[in-house]
Design a protein around this motif. Structure first.
Motif, short mmCIF file in Angstrom:
data_model
loop_
_atom_site.label_atom_id
_atom_site.label_comp_id
_atom_site.label_asym_id
_atom_site.label_seq_id
_atom_site.Cartn_x
_atom_site.Cartn_y
_atom_site.Cartn_z
N PRO A 43 0.81 -1.23 0.00
CA PRO A 43 0.00 0.00 0.00
C PRO A 43 0.84 1.28 0.00
CG PRO A 43 0.24 -0.78 2.23
CD PRO A 43 1.00 -1.75 1.38
N ASN A 44 2.13 1.16 -0.26
CA ASN A 44 3.02 2.32 -0.22
C ASN A 44 3.27 2.90 -1.61
OD1 ASN A 44 3.45 2.04 2.64
ND2 ASN A 44 4.79 0.30 2.17
N ASN A 45 2.32 2.70 -2.50
CA ASN A 45 2.45 3.18 -3.87
C ASN A 45 1.91 4.60 -4.01
OD1 ASN A 45 -0.09 2.10 -3.27
ND2 ASN A 45 -0.55 1.66 -5.40
N ILE A 46 2.63 5.54 -3.40
CA ILE A 46 2.22 6.95 -3.54
C ILE A 46 2.21 7.33 -5.01
CG2 ILE A 46 2.94 9.33 -3.08
CD1 ILE A 46 3.86 8.44 -0.35
N LEU A 47 3.21 6.88 -5.75
CA LEU A 47 3.23 7.04 -7.21
C LEU A 47 2.78 5.74 -7.85
CD1 LEU A 47 6.52 8.98 -8.06
CD2 LEU A 47 4.17 9.78 -8.33
N GLY A 48 1.89 5.83 -8.82
CA GLY A 48 1.45 4.64 -9.54
C GLY A 48 2.29 4.36 -10.76
N GLU A 49 2.89 5.41 -11.31
CA GLU A 49 3.74 5.24 -12.49
C GLU A 49 4.93 6.18 -12.37
OE1 GLU A 49 1.95 4.74 -16.31
OE2 GLU A 49 -0.06 4.65 -15.47
N THR A 50 6.04 5.80 -12.97
CA THR A 50 7.27 6.58 -12.89
C THR A 50 7.90 6.75 -14.27
OG1 THR A 50 8.62 4.61 -12.51
CG2 THR A 50 7.75 5.73 -10.56
N SER A 51 8.97 7.54 -14.31
CA SER A 51 9.75 7.73 -15.54
C SER A 51 11.18 8.07 -15.17
CB SER A 51 9.16 8.85 -16.40
OG SER A 51 9.41 10.11 -15.80
N ALA A 52 12.10 7.87 -16.13
CA ALA A 52 13.50 8.21 -15.90
C ALA A 52 13.66 9.70 -15.64
CB ALA A 52 14.34 7.79 -17.11
N GLU A 53 12.80 10.51 -16.24
CA GLU A 53 12.88 11.96 -16.07
C GLU A 53 12.64 12.36 -14.62
OE1 GLU A 53 11.53 15.65 -18.90
OE2 GLU A 53 9.98 14.24 -18.29
N MET A 54 11.86 11.57 -13.91
CA MET A 54 11.60 11.88 -12.50
C MET A 54 12.88 11.82 -11.68
SD MET A 54 7.98 10.07 -11.52
CE MET A 54 6.41 10.79 -12.02
N SER A 55 13.72 10.84 -11.94
CA SER A 55 14.97 10.73 -11.19
C SER A 55 15.87 11.93 -11.43
CB SER A 55 15.70 9.44 -11.58
OG SER A 55 14.93 8.31 -11.21
N GLU A 56 15.83 12.47 -12.63
CA GLU A 56 16.67 13.62 -12.97
C GLU A 56 16.22 14.87 -12.23
OE1 GLU A 56 16.50 13.97 -17.18
OE2 GLU A 56 17.43 12.02 -17.56
N MET A 57 14.92 15.06 -12.10
CA MET A 57 14.43 16.29 -11.47
C MET A 57 14.15 16.13 -9.97
SD MET A 57 10.47 16.53 -12.91
CE MET A 57 10.94 16.53 -14.64
N PHE A 58 14.27 14.91 -9.44
CA PHE A 58 13.95 14.66 -8.03
C PHE A 58 14.75 15.53 -7.07
CE2 PHE A 58 14.77 12.48 -4.01
CZ PHE A 58 13.47 12.27 -3.55
N PRO A 59 16.10 15.64 -7.18
CA PRO A 59 16.84 16.46 -6.20
C PRO A 59 16.37 17.91 -6.14
CG PRO A 59 18.36 15.08 -7.45
CD PRO A 59 17.03 14.98 -8.14
N ALA A 60 16.13 18.49 -7.31
CA ALA A 60 15.70 19.89 -7.33
C ALA A 60 14.31 20.05 -6.75
CB ALA A 60 15.73 20.42 -8.76
N LEU A 61 13.38 19.15 -7.10
CA LEU A 61 12.02 19.25 -6.59
C LEU A 61 11.96 18.97 -5.09
CD1 LEU A 61 9.94 17.59 -9.45
CD2 LEU A 61 10.07 20.01 -8.86
#
Length: 481
Positions: A270-288
């Protein structure tokens, strides 16, 4: 702005062609054609560009106000710096050797006086000539995007003024995309049309082109395929950023700490806060992540469960993943929310006053409750069936028996045939499942949304990699379908 203010600004900034053009427009309005023509000559290519495009008058007012604001800020900085330099001069003179001593008062006083006379603002100074043998720094070219409301009384003037206000040396191409305005709402689309393109060349000169016949009262050219392609990539990226930043905030609310990576947000049920992901998310994660932490610390205080502040200071977080966005920040800056309007059978995913998605839904009339909820369980194939009564996706509303889910009765969309749940078509519910993180606020009521065309075209859907193991075999859902 009165032309006395513009004259003062032009006197301090004689190379600002836009200011010359605005002053000319002021003189022309007062019937002083000779003075106006002189100003237009000084404006050069800016006059040519804007007389052709015939941009709306509101844009000039916005820009004039921005000129005064920027000028006042510079004047404050100048006065403050002059005060400190004067104080420094006094302190140095008070403790220096006699005036006729080598390197004494006169040399220091002359240097400080020169600084006082030339410190108006480094950004207003002309570039110095290159010294012989000096290497010329490469000019960085960038394509920047923003979006603004168009239609009715909206002409994108504020966005266009913002483009000019931050422009400087370097080659820049800034495109302003057009959002439809409907009442208090702005409508976001993947393929928003290009309304203006503003370009800055290597010397800081500005040119602008309108691509909206209604705005320029002309027959504008077609925007290039390249700028359209970049625009589509930009809108897609902004959606991804909105989803990820909303998921980060949701994680923090649930755990009172911050996620260390995208993986922490995209766990099995039940820890699926995100249902879908992308490689682009990893790139922008630190800034966000850094932006989200800053917002929480500024507005709510920071709590990590142990009373300590947790801030990311990595070099990755300091990179600029949104350098292609005017202002360097995500455009959809408000956390995502869901609004369900029982009056017109519409569900909208919003960010602030911007409608990111709009779908037609099936409801239960009076059986559908009104009020505020949050997305709790996010389940793939509820009760183990992709084609069952709840379809391929289900999103429970808080701790209730109501949910947003798919349906095996697609003809009920737009009608009041459920027992209270919100029914969606397969394509719509799967896209919403990907866009709306667990913890997304949901508000249900009447007369909340405008009448708009729902759902994007298939090729403009939000599609990313589904997180595995998001089913829940340990529970049978009895939602009020």
């Amino acid at each position: 702005m009165q032309n006395t203010d513009l004259r003062s600004y032009v006197k301090k900034h004689p190379d600002n062609k836009m200011a010359w053009y605005l002053l000319g427009k002021e003189y022309l309005g007062e019937g002083q054609e000779a003075k106006a023509n002189y100003c237009f000559q000084q404006a050069g290519e800016v006059y040519e560009a804007f007389e052709r495009s015939k941009a709306p008058a509101d844009i000039w007012m916005d820009y004039q106000e921005k000129l005064v604001e920027v000028s006042e800020q510079k004047e404050k900085k100048r006065r403050k710096r002059k005060m400190w330099l004067t104080l420094l001069m006094f302190l140095l003179l008070a403790g220096l050797p006699p005036a006729d001593a080598p390197g004494g008062k006169h040399e220091v006083a002359d240097a400080l006086s020169a600084a006082l006379e030339t410190e108006d603002d480094a950004s207003d100074a002309q570039p110095v000539k290159e010294e012989r043998g000096a290497s010329k720094a490469p000019v960085e070219q960038s394509n920047v995007f923003t979006a603004a409301a168009f239609g009715g009384k909206n002409d994108g003037g504020a966005a266009l003024a913002a483009v000019w206000s931050i422009s400087g040396t370097g080659v820049h191409t800034t495109a302003v995309l057009g959002m439809q305005a409907s009442d208090k709402w702005l409508v976001w689309k993947r393929d928003m049309p290009v309304k203006y393109i503003v370009q800055t060349n290597s010397k800081g000169k500005l040119t602008a082109q309108s691509y909206d016949a209604k705005q320029c009262n002309c027959k504008p050219p077609e925007a290039s395929s390249k700028i359209k392609r970049l625009g589509l990539a930009w809108t897609s990226k902004q959606e991804t950023a909105a989803v990820l930043s909303s998921a980060i905030i949701s994680y923090h609310k649930q755990h009172k700490t911050w996620p260390k990576s995208v993986t922490a947000l995209a766990q099995p049920f039940p820890n699926n806060i995100l249902g879908e992901t992308s490689a682009e998310m990893s790139e922008m994660f630190p800034a966000l992540l850094a932006m989200s932490q800053a917002k929480v610390q500024a507005g709510e205080g920071s709590s990590t469960g142990d009373g300590k502040t947790q801030v990311v200071e990595t070099s990755e977080a300091k990179k600029a993943p949104f350098a292609d966005t005017l202002g360097g920040q995500p455009f959809l800056e408000k956390p995502l929310e869901i609004i369900i309007d029982k009056s017109n059978h519409r569900l909208a995913l919003i960010s602030g006053s911007t409608i990111v998605r709009m779908y037609e839904v099936g409801l239960g009339g009076k059986r559908t409750p009104e009020g505020s909820y949050v997305i709790a369980d996010k389940v793939v194939n509820p009760n183990g069936h992709a084609n069952g009564e709840f379809g391929s996706r289900g999103m429970q509303l808080s701790n209730t028996n109501y949910a947003i889910h798919g349906t095996n009765e697609p003809d009920s969309i737009g009608l009041d045939e459920s027992l209270g749940c919100v029914r969606m078509s397969k394509a719509d519910v799967e896209e919403l499942f990907a866009l709306a993180p667990q913890g997304t606020p949901v508000r249900i009521g009447k007369d909340l949304l405008p009448e708009l065309t729902p759902a994007p075209q298939a090729e403009q859907r939000y599609k990313y990699k589904l997180v595995p193991q998001q089913n829940n075999p340990n529970k049978t859902y009895h939602w009020l379908n």
